[in-house]
Design an enzyme around this catalytic site. Structure first.
Site, mmCIF file in Angstrom:
data_model
loop_
_atom_site.group_PDB
_atom_site.id
_atom_site.type_symbol
_atom_site.label_atom_id
_atom_site.label_comp_id
_atom_site.label_asym_id
_atom_site.label_seq_id
_atom_site.Cartn_x
_atom_site.Cartn_y
_atom_site.Cartn_z
ATOM 1 N N ASP A 1 39.621 42.101 27.612
ATOM 2 C CA ASP A 1 38.459 41.243 27.425
ATOM 3 C C ASP A 1 37.526 41.763 26.340
ATOM 4 O OD1 ASP A 1 37.546 43.457 28.950
ATOM 5 O OD2 ASP A 1 37.678 42.302 30.796
ATOM 6 N N ASP B 1 33.365 43.087 43.448
ATOM 7 C CA ASP B 1 33.607 41.805 44.117
ATOM 8 C C ASP B 1 35.078 41.405 44.039
ATOM 9 O OD1 ASP B 1 33.833 41.179 41.449
ATOM 10 O OD2 ASP B 1 32.168 39.744 41.409
ATOM 11 N N HIS C 1 37.077 41.339 41.383
ATOM 12 C CA HIS C 1 37.573 40.670 40.177
ATOM 13 C C HIS C 1 38.404 41.616 39.316
ATOM 14 C CE1 HIS C 1 33.822 42.239 38.112
ATOM 15 N NE2 HIS C 1 34.728 42.432 37.153
ATOM 16 N N GLU D 1 36.090 36.356 37.457
ATOM 17 C CA GLU D 1 35.116 36.439 38.544
ATOM 18 C C GLU D 1 35.604 35.672 39.783
ATOM 19 O OE1 GLU D 1 32.889 38.517 37.932
ATOM 20 O OE2 GLU D 1 31.631 38.101 36.208
#
Length: 262
Positions: free
Chosen positions: A72, A141, A143, A148
């Site tokens: 990314d 979380d 991801h 996400e």
């Protein structure tokens, strides 16, 4: 899925680097058929990168015939920005090893047409023969990359809006201010990662224990995108003891037993 439970972050980093080096050497890359390696940024891989640099300096691994694709990049940051992932990768790995700069691929977050950039990135991965091994980390979380919670498990490289939690977690790289973290990023998709022939994920610390439990013990769920690895034929999660805090005792015992870890 393999779950390799080690004592701490240092042991994780040592294990991961040696595993990657062994895979590269066993593959025997040549110019016409390089080893294609997917790479992450953030805190999780830093120890592994230091170990890989050490292995290279000892002559135990070469990256001369390795092609890389990063996961990314922040949208809107130029490659020379100190917090861009281009800068991160050259500072923490690429400038210390023998990789050919023309074999390094990182999404360009400073383009006029980010949609075209994402499509071209997918095409470049395919042209390289697909990713042999994708190294990654996991967010608190659950991801993976910037996929996400709620991301499609079939998603491809695209633009993603970052959650407040992710911006808060990454604020340490932007002077501690979440408002300074870009709100959007370009990221490979869950489907892109799942296409890799092997996926190796680093999970460290008690703050990630809840997400690790969801990814390993619960069902496949787009709200915990790492859970997609339950469908992958060759997935390895490397974690430390702290990250197993919310796993069942029997789960930890099982994975330690099959890995021969005492």
């Amino acid at each position: 899925m393999r779950l390799v439970v080690l004592k701490d972050y240092d042991e994780m980093s040592h294990w991961a680097a040696n595993y990657i080096a062994a895979r590269i050497k066993a593959y025997g890359p040549v110019a016409a058929k390089p080893f294609v390696l997917g790479l992450p940024t953030g805190s999780s891989p830093l120890g592994t990168y230091r170990q890989l640099i050490g292995l290279y300096q000892k002559g135990e691994v070469s990256f001369a015939k390795v092609v890389t694709f990063n996961m990314d990049e922040y949208l809107g940051l130029a490659a020379d920005h100190p917090q861009s992932y281009h800068y991160f990768m050259w500072d923490n790995l690429f400038s210390h090893i023998d990789i050919d700069k023309d074999r390094v691929h990182i999404l360009n977050g400073d383009v006029q047409d980010p949609h075209a950039e994402c499509a071209a990135y997918e095409a470049a991965i395919q042209a390289a023969g697909g990713i042999e091994l994708f190294l990654g980390g996991m967010g608190e979380d659950g991801h993976i990359a910037f996929n996400e919670p709620g991301s499609s498990l079939y998603s491809r490289t695209r633009i993603k809006t970052l959650t407040t939690d992710t911006k808060t977690a990454n604020a340490r790289f932007f002077g501690g201010d979440p408002a300074g973290v870009p709100s959007r990023a370009l990221t490979v998709g869950v489907g892109t990662i799942m296409d890799a022939r092997e996926v190796l994920i680093l999970v460290s610390g008690y703050k990630k224990a809840r997400a690790l439990r969801a990814a390993v013990e619960e069902g496949i769920n787009h709200m915990w995108t790492l859970s997609c690895l339950q469908m992958h034929p060759r997935a390895v999660i490397i974690c430390d003891e702290a990250a197993t805090d919310e796993l069942r005792v029997g789960t930890v015992r099982y994975f330690k037993d099959i890995e021969g870890i005492r």
